[in-house]
Design a protein around this motif. Structure first.
Motif, PDB file in Angstrom:
ATOM      1  N   VAL A   1      43.286 -15.800 -93.176  1.00 27.40           N
ATOM      2  CA  VAL A   1      42.621 -14.627 -92.408  1.00 27.40           C
ATOM      3  C   VAL A   1      42.099 -13.786 -93.099  1.00 27.40           C
ATOM      4  O   VAL A   1      42.424 -13.435 -94.250  1.00 27.40           O
ATOM      5  N   VAL A   2      40.815 -13.373 -92.883  1.00 27.00           N
ATOM      6  CA  VAL A   2      40.067 -12.267 -93.754  1.00 27.00           C
ATOM      7  C   VAL A   2      40.265 -10.890 -92.951  1.00 27.00           C
ATOM      8  O   VAL A   2      39.615 -11.083 -91.696  1.00 27.00           O
ATOM      9  N   PRO A   3      40.733  -9.782 -93.349  1.00 30.26           N
ATOM     10  CA  PRO A   3      40.808  -8.637 -92.583  1.00 30.26           C
ATOM     11  C   PRO A   3      39.571  -8.261 -92.226  1.00 30.26           C
ATOM     12  O   PRO A   3      38.486  -8.270 -92.954  1.00 30.26           O
ATOM     13  N   ARG A   4      38.912  -7.681 -91.096  1.00 34.11           N
ATOM     14  CA  ARG A   4      37.656  -7.084 -90.727  1.00 34.11           C
ATOM     15  C   ARG A   4      37.197  -6.098 -91.761  1.00 34.11           C
ATOM     16  O   ARG A   4      35.914  -6.218 -91.926  1.00 34.11           O
ATOM     17  N   SER A   5      37.760  -5.140 -92.482  1.00 35.44           N
ATOM     18  CA  SER A   5      37.510  -4.459 -93.367  1.00 35.44           C
ATOM     19  C   SER A   5      36.845  -4.903 -94.653  1.00 35.44           C
ATOM     20  O   SER A   5      36.246  -4.522 -95.392  1.00 35.44           O
ATOM     21  N   GLN A   6      37.178  -6.428 -94.700  1.00 39.20           N
ATOM     22  CA  GLN A   6      36.718  -7.189 -96.016  1.00 39.20           C
ATOM     23  C   GLN A   6      35.551  -8.113 -95.561  1.00 39.20           C
ATOM     24  O   GLN A   6      35.175  -8.758 -96.548  1.00 39.20           O
ATOM     25  N   TRP A   7      35.332  -8.137 -94.233  1.00 43.67           N
ATOM     26  CA  TRP A   7      34.174  -9.059 -93.922  1.00 43.67           C
ATOM     27  C   TRP A   7      32.839  -8.738 -94.736  1.00 43.67           C
ATOM     28  O   TRP A   7      32.116  -9.888 -95.120  1.00 43.67           O
ATOM     29  N   PRO A   8      32.318  -7.544 -94.861  1.00 46.83           N
ATOM     30  CA  PRO A   8      30.988  -7.186 -95.755  1.00 46.83           C
ATOM     31  C   PRO A   8      31.332  -7.590 -96.891  1.00 46.83           C
ATOM     32  O   PRO A   8      30.152  -7.947 -97.678  1.00 46.83           O
ATOM     33  N   GLY A   9      32.452  -7.853 -97.582  1.00 42.44           N
ATOM     34  CA  GLY A   9      32.375  -8.300 -99.241  1.00 42.44           C
ATOM     35  C   GLY A   9      32.978  -9.498 -99.583  1.00 42.44           C
ATOM     36  O   GLY A   9      33.202 -10.042-100.325  1.00 42.44           O
ATOM     37  N   THR A  10      33.012 -10.404 -98.262  1.00 43.79           N
ATOM     38  CA  THR A  10      33.448 -11.694 -98.460  1.00 43.79           C
ATOM     39  C   THR A  10      32.206 -12.620 -98.366  1.00 43.79           C
ATOM     40  O   THR A  10      31.534 -12.878 -97.307  1.00 43.79           O
ATOM     41  N   ARG A  11      31.544 -13.056 -99.407  1.00 36.93           N
ATOM     42  CA  ARG A  11      30.614 -13.821 -99.709  1.00 36.93           C
ATOM     43  C   ARG A  11      30.808 -15.437 -99.494  1.00 36.93           C
ATOM     44  O   ARG A  11      32.162 -15.862 -99.862  1.00 36.93           O
ATOM     45  N   LEU A  12      30.249 -16.158 -98.830  1.00 37.78           N
ATOM     46  CA  LEU A  12      30.493 -17.492 -98.355  1.00 37.78           C
ATOM     47  C   LEU A  12      29.963 -18.230 -99.400  1.00 37.78           C
ATOM     48  O   LEU A  12      28.557 -18.106 -99.878  1.00 37.78           O
ATOM     49  N   GLY A  13      30.690 -19.549 -99.914  1.00 39.94           N
ATOM     50  CA  GLY A  13      30.192 -20.251-100.726  1.00 39.94           C
ATOM     51  C   GLY A  13      30.027 -21.738-100.173  1.00 39.94           C
ATOM     52  O   GLY A  13      30.482 -22.081 -99.136  1.00 39.94           O
ATOM     53  N   ASP A  14      29.385 -22.474-101.100  1.00 37.01           N
ATOM     54  CA  ASP A  14      29.127 -23.935-100.618  1.00 37.01           C
ATOM     55  C   ASP A  14      30.317 -24.713-100.364  1.00 37.01           C
ATOM     56  O   ASP A  14      31.336 -24.587-101.114  1.00 37.01           O
ATOM     57  N   GLY A  15      30.360 -25.362 -99.182  1.00 36.51           N
ATOM     58  CA  GLY A  15      31.798 -25.963 -98.898  1.00 36.51           C
ATOM     59  C   GLY A  15      32.850 -25.168 -98.049  1.00 36.51           C
ATOM     60  O   GLY A  15      33.601 -25.667 -97.816  1.00 36.51           O
ATOM     61  N   ASP A  16      32.577 -23.610 -98.022  1.00 38.38           N
ATOM     62  CA  ASP A  16      33.634 -23.098 -97.313  1.00 38.38           C
ATOM     63  C   ASP A  16      33.871 -23.403 -95.824  1.00 38.38           C
ATOM     64  O   ASP A  16      32.747 -24.149 -95.247  1.00 38.38           O
ATOM     65  N   ARG A  17      34.934 -23.207 -95.262  1.00 37.93           N
ATOM     66  CA  ARG A  17      35.349 -23.498 -93.963  1.00 37.93           C
ATOM     67  C   ARG A  17      35.692 -22.236 -93.131  1.00 37.93           C
ATOM     68  O   ARG A  17      36.476 -21.565 -93.804  1.00 37.93           O
ATOM     69  N   VAL A  18      34.687 -21.719 -92.452  1.00 36.15           N
ATOM     70  CA  VAL A  18      34.756 -20.583 -91.702  1.00 36.15           C
ATOM     71  C   VAL A  18      35.403 -20.758 -90.074  1.00 36.15           C
ATOM     72  O   VAL A  18      34.704 -21.810 -89.390  1.00 36.15           O
ATOM     73  N   GLU A  19      36.436 -20.231 -89.729  1.00 40.53           N
ATOM     74  CA  GLU A  19      36.827 -20.213 -88.373  1.00 40.53           C
ATOM     75  C   GLU A  19      36.694 -18.853 -87.731  1.00 40.53           C
ATOM     76  O   GLU A  19      37.070 -17.927 -88.242  1.00 40.53           O
ATOM     77  N   ILE A  20      35.937 -18.579 -86.480  1.00 41.71           N
ATOM     78  CA  ILE A  20      35.751 -17.412 -85.897  1.00 41.71           C
ATOM     79  C   ILE A  20      36.312 -17.606 -84.536  1.00 41.71           C
ATOM     80  O   ILE A  20      36.076 -18.534 -83.769  1.00 41.71           O
ATOM     81  N   LEU A  21      37.320 -16.632 -84.297  1.00 37.91           N
ATOM     82  CA  LEU A  21      38.100 -16.688 -82.880  1.00 37.91           C
ATOM     83  C   LEU A  21      37.818 -15.554 -82.223  1.00 37.91           C
ATOM     84  O   LEU A  21      37.989 -14.067 -82.784  1.00 37.91           O
ATOM     85  N   THR A  22      37.686 -15.762 -80.902  1.00 38.37           N
ATOM     86  CA  THR A  22      37.444 -14.357 -79.941  1.00 38.37           C
ATOM     87  C   THR A  22      38.333 -14.487 -78.997  1.00 38.37           C
ATOM     88  O   THR A  22      38.726 -15.503 -78.094  1.00 38.37           O
ATOM     89  N   ALA A  23      39.273 -13.249 -78.964  1.00 40.72           N
ATOM     90  CA  ALA A  23      40.166 -13.343 -77.884  1.00 40.72           C
ATOM     91  C   ALA A  23      39.773 -13.137 -76.457  1.00 40.72           C
ATOM     92  O   ALA A  23      38.670 -12.471 -76.205  1.00 40.72           O
ATOM     93  N   VAL A  24      40.045 -13.805 -75.542  1.00 47.52           N
ATOM     94  CA  VAL A  24      39.808 -13.915 -74.101  1.00 47.52           C
ATOM     95  C   VAL A  24      40.777 -13.620 -73.348  1.00 47.52           C
ATOM     96  O   VAL A  24      42.012 -14.043 -73.296  1.00 47.52           O
ATOM     97  N   GLN A  25      40.507 -12.709 -72.320  1.00 50.35           N
ATOM     98  CA  GLN A  25      41.556 -12.211 -71.093  1.00 50.35           C
ATOM     99  C   GLN A  25      41.520 -12.919 -70.045  1.00 50.35           C
ATOM    100  O   GLN A  25      40.464 -13.577 -69.678  1.00 50.35           O
ATOM    101  N   GLY A  26      42.807 -13.372 -69.455  1.00 48.40           N
ATOM    102  CA  GLY A  26      42.646 -14.059 -68.245  1.00 48.40           C
ATOM    103  C   GLY A  26      44.096 -14.207 -67.740  1.00 48.40           C
ATOM    104  O   GLY A  26      45.135 -13.600 -68.417  1.00 48.40           O
ATOM    105  N   GLY A  27      44.262 -14.804 -66.732  1.00 43.30           N
ATOM    106  CA  GLY A  27      45.591 -15.054 -66.203  1.00 43.30           C
ATOM    107  C   GLY A  27      45.656 -16.355 -65.483  1.00 43.30           C
ATOM    108  O   GLY A  27      45.052 -17.243 -65.408  1.00 43.30           O
TER     109      GLY A  27
END
Length: 68
Positions: free
Chosen positions: A42-68
């Motif tokens: 997990v990469v803290p949001r404050s580090q996103w701008p400085g996190t350069r992606l390289g060849d072969g990296d695996r990125v997962e992006i999750l968005t919280a969804v509210q529901g019931g």
């Protein structure tokens, strides 16, 4: 020249030097409730701008969804 990364299981070719914040912004406009991980770390949001992606990296992006 491009680097090949996996974003949520889909192959993407990105420009060298692309950072995590750019990829997240392309996938979601949510202002909050978004988490991101690179290579299972997990990469803290404050580090996103400085996190350069390289060849072969695996990125997962999750968005919280509210529901019931």
């Amino acid at each position: 020249m491009t680097v090949s990364v996996s974003v949520n299981g889909e192959a993407r070719d990105l420009a060298p030097g692309t950072t995590l914040d750019i990829v997240v912004a392309e996938l979601t406009a949510a202002p909050s409730g978004v988490a991101a991980a690179v290579n299972e770390a997990v990469v803290p949001r404050s580090q996103w701008p400085g996190t350069r992606l390289g060849d072969g990296d695996r990125v997962e992006i999750l968005t919280a969804v509210q529901g019931g």
